[in-house]
Design a protein around this motif. Structure first.
Motif, PDB file in Angstrom:
ATOM      1  N   MET A 109      57.121  48.397  69.220  1.00  0.00           N
ATOM      2  CA  MET A 109      57.063  48.446  67.766  1.00  0.00           C
ATOM      3  C   MET A 109      58.323  49.067  67.168  1.00  0.00           C
ATOM      4  O   MET A 109      58.858  48.570  66.180  1.00  0.00           O
ATOM      5  CB  MET A 109      55.825  49.232  67.325  1.00  0.00           C
ATOM      6  CG  MET A 109      54.514  48.519  67.623  1.00  0.00           C
ATOM      7  SD  MET A 109      53.070  49.562  67.379  1.00  0.00           S
ATOM      8  CE  MET A 109      53.202  50.620  68.828  1.00  0.00           C
ATOM      9  N   VAL A 150      52.616  48.696  61.505  1.00  0.00           N
ATOM     10  CA  VAL A 150      52.094  48.479  62.866  1.00  0.00           C
ATOM     11  C   VAL A 150      51.738  49.777  63.577  1.00  0.00           C
ATOM     12  O   VAL A 150      51.321  49.758  64.736  1.00  0.00           O
ATOM     13  CB  VAL A 150      53.120  47.691  63.718  1.00  0.00           C
ATOM     14  CG1 VAL A 150      53.310  46.294  63.172  1.00  0.00           C
ATOM     15  CG2 VAL A 150      54.460  48.424  63.801  1.00  0.00           C
ATOM     16  N   VAL A 187      48.381  50.294  65.603  1.00  0.00           N
ATOM     17  CA  VAL A 187      48.048  49.421  66.729  1.00  0.00           C
ATOM     18  C   VAL A 187      47.665  50.203  67.990  1.00  0.00           C
ATOM     19  O   VAL A 187      46.670  49.859  68.650  1.00  0.00           O
ATOM     20  CB  VAL A 187      49.198  48.435  67.014  1.00  0.00           C
ATOM     21  CG1 VAL A 187      48.968  47.688  68.330  1.00  0.00           C
ATOM     22  CG2 VAL A 187      49.319  47.437  65.869  1.00  0.00           C
ATOM     23  N   ILE A 195      45.575  43.883  60.020  1.00  0.00           N
ATOM     24  CA  ILE A 195      45.448  44.539  61.315  1.00  0.00           C
ATOM     25  C   ILE A 195      44.163  45.355  61.377  1.00  0.00           C
ATOM     26  O   ILE A 195      43.484  45.422  62.411  1.00  0.00           O
ATOM     27  CB  ILE A 195      46.673  45.437  61.589  1.00  0.00           C
ATOM     28  CG1 ILE A 195      47.883  44.570  61.978  1.00  0.00           C
ATOM     29  CG2 ILE A 195      46.390  46.441  62.710  1.00  0.00           C
ATOM     30  CD1 ILE A 195      49.157  45.367  62.198  1.00  0.00           C
TER      31      ILE A 195
END
Length: 272
Positions: free
Chosen positions: A141, A175, A178, A246
């Protein structure tokens, strides 16, 4: 007399039996309805972004309560906390040198509490940290976000380094959750405080995304032009949408578990 059934459970049971296309359709309709409701109820749409940051801070407070009460960090991702601290530190720097305001104060509070969570997990409760479940490589990431920030960043009059850092924190934030989702997927079972924290992140992301979408609609696209030229304006909006999607699956199962009265949340395979 037969016992009356809970209407919410009946509705949840019906919804659960529907095919994926029907579920997706109702999710989109619910999202549009919520956006319209927020647009007409909230007069100052800038407050949505402030609310998003405040809810993120509340989520961290929930984690602190879990760590101090239960004396365990089981189920938490240290990597997500580290990524969160990284993008908050970068965003705080950019906020100080580019636009000092209420967001600076909220980011400072959230960064300090996140740092406390990292310290507690890494030093005080290390024996309860399940590193084998927290196995998502962070460089997957950080490196792409850094490269993307170098290639696509604001075209404002600020220093080029500050503009790249600004873009980096926007991309990384989208992100950063995650690894936490991967931990929960690996464990399949999510204890209450962790689920509350991640749900708070989901709500915060939705409000932030709603803020940008409503602002773009109200300005008839002018806001995107005001953010700069090139690919940066649509990338800001895309990053907000990515963050929301997400967490969408998790928020669905969170609400489902609450409606069904489950104390412990269980995730099926493939949620992340």
């Amino acid at each position: 007399m037969p016992r009356s059934r809970n209407p919410m459970r009946i509705l949840a049971s019906w919804f659960r039996r529907q095919p994926l296309k029907v579920k997706s359709f109702f999710a989109v309709i619910a999202g549009i309805f919520t956006l319209v409701f927020i647009r007409f109820v909230v007069q100052d749409h800038d407050n949505l972004f402030v609310a998003a940051e405040a809810i993120h801070f509340v989520g961290i407070i929930v984690l602190i309560y879990k760590l101090t009460k239960e004396k365990t960090c089981s189920g938490l991702s240290l990597k997500t906390q580290q990524l969160t601290a990284l993008f908050l530190a970068v965003r705080l720097y950019c906020s100080v040198v580019m636009e000092y305001d209420i967001h600076t104060l909220l980011d400072t509070a959230t960064l300090l509490t996140t740092a406390w969570v990292i310290y507690t997990i890494h030093y005080k409760l290390r024996s309860t940290y399940l590193s084998d479940l927290d196995n998502f490589p962070t460089y997957f990431m950080v490196i792409p976000c850094a490269i993307l920030a170098i290639l696509i960043h604001p075209t404002t009059s600020h220093n080029i380094l500050n503009r790249i850092l600004w873009a980096f924190c926007v991309y990384l934030e989208s992100v950063s959750v995650v690894p936490q989702l991967r931990v929960m997927q690996n464990a399949k079972v999510v204890e209450p405080f962790t689920s509350h924290y991640v749900f708070a992140l989901g709500v915060a992301r939705f409000l932030s995304c709603a803020h940008w979408i409503i602002q773009v609609l109200d300005s008839r696209g002018y806001l995107l032009t005001a953010l700069g030229r090139g690919l940066w304006p649509p990338m800001v909006l895309l990053s907000e949408i990515v963050q929301t999607f997400i967490l969408a699956d998790f928020c669905y199962y969170y609400v489902k578990s609450v409606v069904e009265g489950q104390n412990v949340m269980r995730l099926p395979s493939g949620v992340v």
